[in-house]
Scaffold this active site. Structure first.
Site, PDB file in Angstrom:
ATOM      1  N   GLY A   1      41.350 -31.328 -32.866  1.00  0.00           N
ATOM      2  CA  GLY A   1      41.811 -30.184 -33.646  1.00  0.00           C
ATOM      3  C   GLY A   1      42.752 -30.530 -34.779  1.00  0.00           C
ATOM      4  O   GLY A   1      43.310 -29.635 -35.411  1.00  0.00           O
ATOM      5  N   THR A   2      42.945 -31.831 -35.048  1.00  0.00           N
ATOM      6  CA  THR A   2      43.871 -32.235 -36.109  1.00  0.00           C
ATOM      7  C   THR A   2      43.182 -33.208 -37.067  1.00  0.00           C
ATOM      8  O   THR A   2      42.120 -33.753 -36.755  1.00  0.00           O
ATOM      9  CB  THR A   2      45.115 -32.931 -35.513  1.00  0.00           C
TER      10      THR A   2
ATOM     11  N   CYS B   1      34.535 -45.093 -29.806  1.00  0.00           N
ATOM     12  CA  CYS B   1      34.070 -43.713 -29.871  1.00  0.00           C
ATOM     13  C   CYS B   1      35.253 -42.815 -30.211  1.00  0.00           C
ATOM     14  O   CYS B   1      36.179 -42.674 -29.416  1.00  0.00           O
ATOM     15  CB  CYS B   1      33.448 -43.304 -28.540  1.00  0.00           C
ATOM     16  N   VAL B   2      35.192 -42.239 -31.401  1.00  0.00           N
ATOM     17  CA  VAL B   2      36.226 -41.315 -31.852  1.00  0.00           C
ATOM     18  C   VAL B   2      35.580 -39.938 -31.927  1.00  0.00           C
ATOM     19  O   VAL B   2      34.579 -39.757 -32.621  1.00  0.00           O
ATOM     20  CB  VAL B   2      36.787 -41.726 -33.234  1.00  0.00           C
ATOM     21  N   ILE B   3      36.150 -38.996 -31.191  1.00  0.00           N
ATOM     22  CA  ILE B   3      35.586 -37.645 -31.136  1.00  0.00           C
ATOM     23  C   ILE B   3      36.545 -36.678 -31.824  1.00  0.00           C
ATOM     24  O   ILE B   3      37.757 -36.706 -31.577  1.00  0.00           O
ATOM     25  CB  ILE B   3      35.313 -37.218 -29.682  1.00  0.00           C
TER      26      ILE B   3
ATOM     27  N   HIS C   1      43.858 -36.143 -37.530  1.00  0.00           N
ATOM     28  CA  HIS C   1      43.960 -37.506 -36.997  1.00  0.00           C
ATOM     29  C   HIS C   1      42.588 -38.180 -36.948  1.00  0.00           C
ATOM     30  O   HIS C   1      42.455 -39.368 -37.250  1.00  0.00           O
ATOM     31  CB  HIS C   1      44.596 -37.460 -35.602  1.00  0.00           C
TER      32      HIS C   1
ATOM     33  N   TRP D   1      39.083 -46.149 -25.127  1.00  0.00           N
ATOM     34  CA  TRP D   1      39.021 -44.691 -25.217  1.00  0.00           C
ATOM     35  C   TRP D   1      37.586 -44.229 -25.026  1.00  0.00           C
ATOM     36  O   TRP D   1      36.660 -44.872 -25.505  1.00  0.00           O
ATOM     37  CB  TRP D   1      39.529 -44.210 -26.580  1.00  0.00           C
TER      38      TRP D   1
ATOM     39  N   LEU E   1      41.978 -47.858 -33.408  1.00  0.00           N
ATOM     40  CA  LEU E   1      42.840 -48.457 -34.428  1.00  0.00           C
ATOM     41  C   LEU E   1      43.184 -49.917 -34.133  1.00  0.00           C
ATOM     42  O   LEU E   1      43.569 -50.652 -35.043  1.00  0.00           O
ATOM     43  CB  LEU E   1      44.121 -47.636 -34.602  1.00  0.00           C
TER      44      LEU E   1
END
Length: 159
Positions: free
Chosen positions: A86-87, A81-83, A89, A28, A60
């Protein structure tokens, strides 16, 4: 800047000769994770470590592959990399990955360098990925932390 107050630990070139290090990297946000992996691999190879890159789909998936890698490698570097979206999550993913990596390192007594970026924006991630315009180099930092910890554990075992 988040790097304020960071340690100044360096690894001497060639000092990690014989050390096997796996880089587990998420697919990702590839523009970011490719740079993180490149910087980490360069740091590891400069230190003299034998580096293997293992791609996974997303953040994950990183912990389970890291855990398996601890059975074969002297240290593991987790990159992703987690960006923020809007939730909620984002929070769940970040917490699960961080907890999982810490638990694996403690349970297996294998160093796990955590280079999983958790950013509010893509621009923040670019600034931390170690590229030509970046202010930080989290891939290399995670590799240095993993190698340094592996060397520390090895010296403690020799005592």
């Amino acid at each position: 800047m988040s790097g304020e107050g960071s340690p100044t630990i360096t690894i001497e070139p060639g000092s990690a000769h014989g050390l096997r290090v796996a880089i587990v990297v998420s697919e990702w946000n590839r523009d970011i994770t490719d740079e993180l992996a490149s910087q980490a691999q360069q740091a590891g190879e400069t230190a003299g470590a034998e580096v293997t890159v293992i791609p996974v789909v997303g953040a994950l998936e990183i912990p389970v592959v890291v855990k398996k890698a601890t059975q074969t490698y002297d240290a593991v570097v987790a990159l992703g990399c987690v960006i923020q979206g809007g939730t909620p999550h984002f929070d769940h993913v970040c917490n699960a990955v961080t907890y999982g990596l810490t638990k694996i390192a403690v349970e297996t007594e294998t160093p796990v360098g955590n280079g999983v970026l958790t950013c509010n924006t893509h621009e923040q991630a670019v600034d931390r990925a170690g590229g030509p315009t970046a202010h930080e180099n989290k891939g290399a930092e995670a590799m240095i932390a993993a190698i340094h910890t592996a060397q520390t554990l090895k010296s403690m075992a020799a005592d």
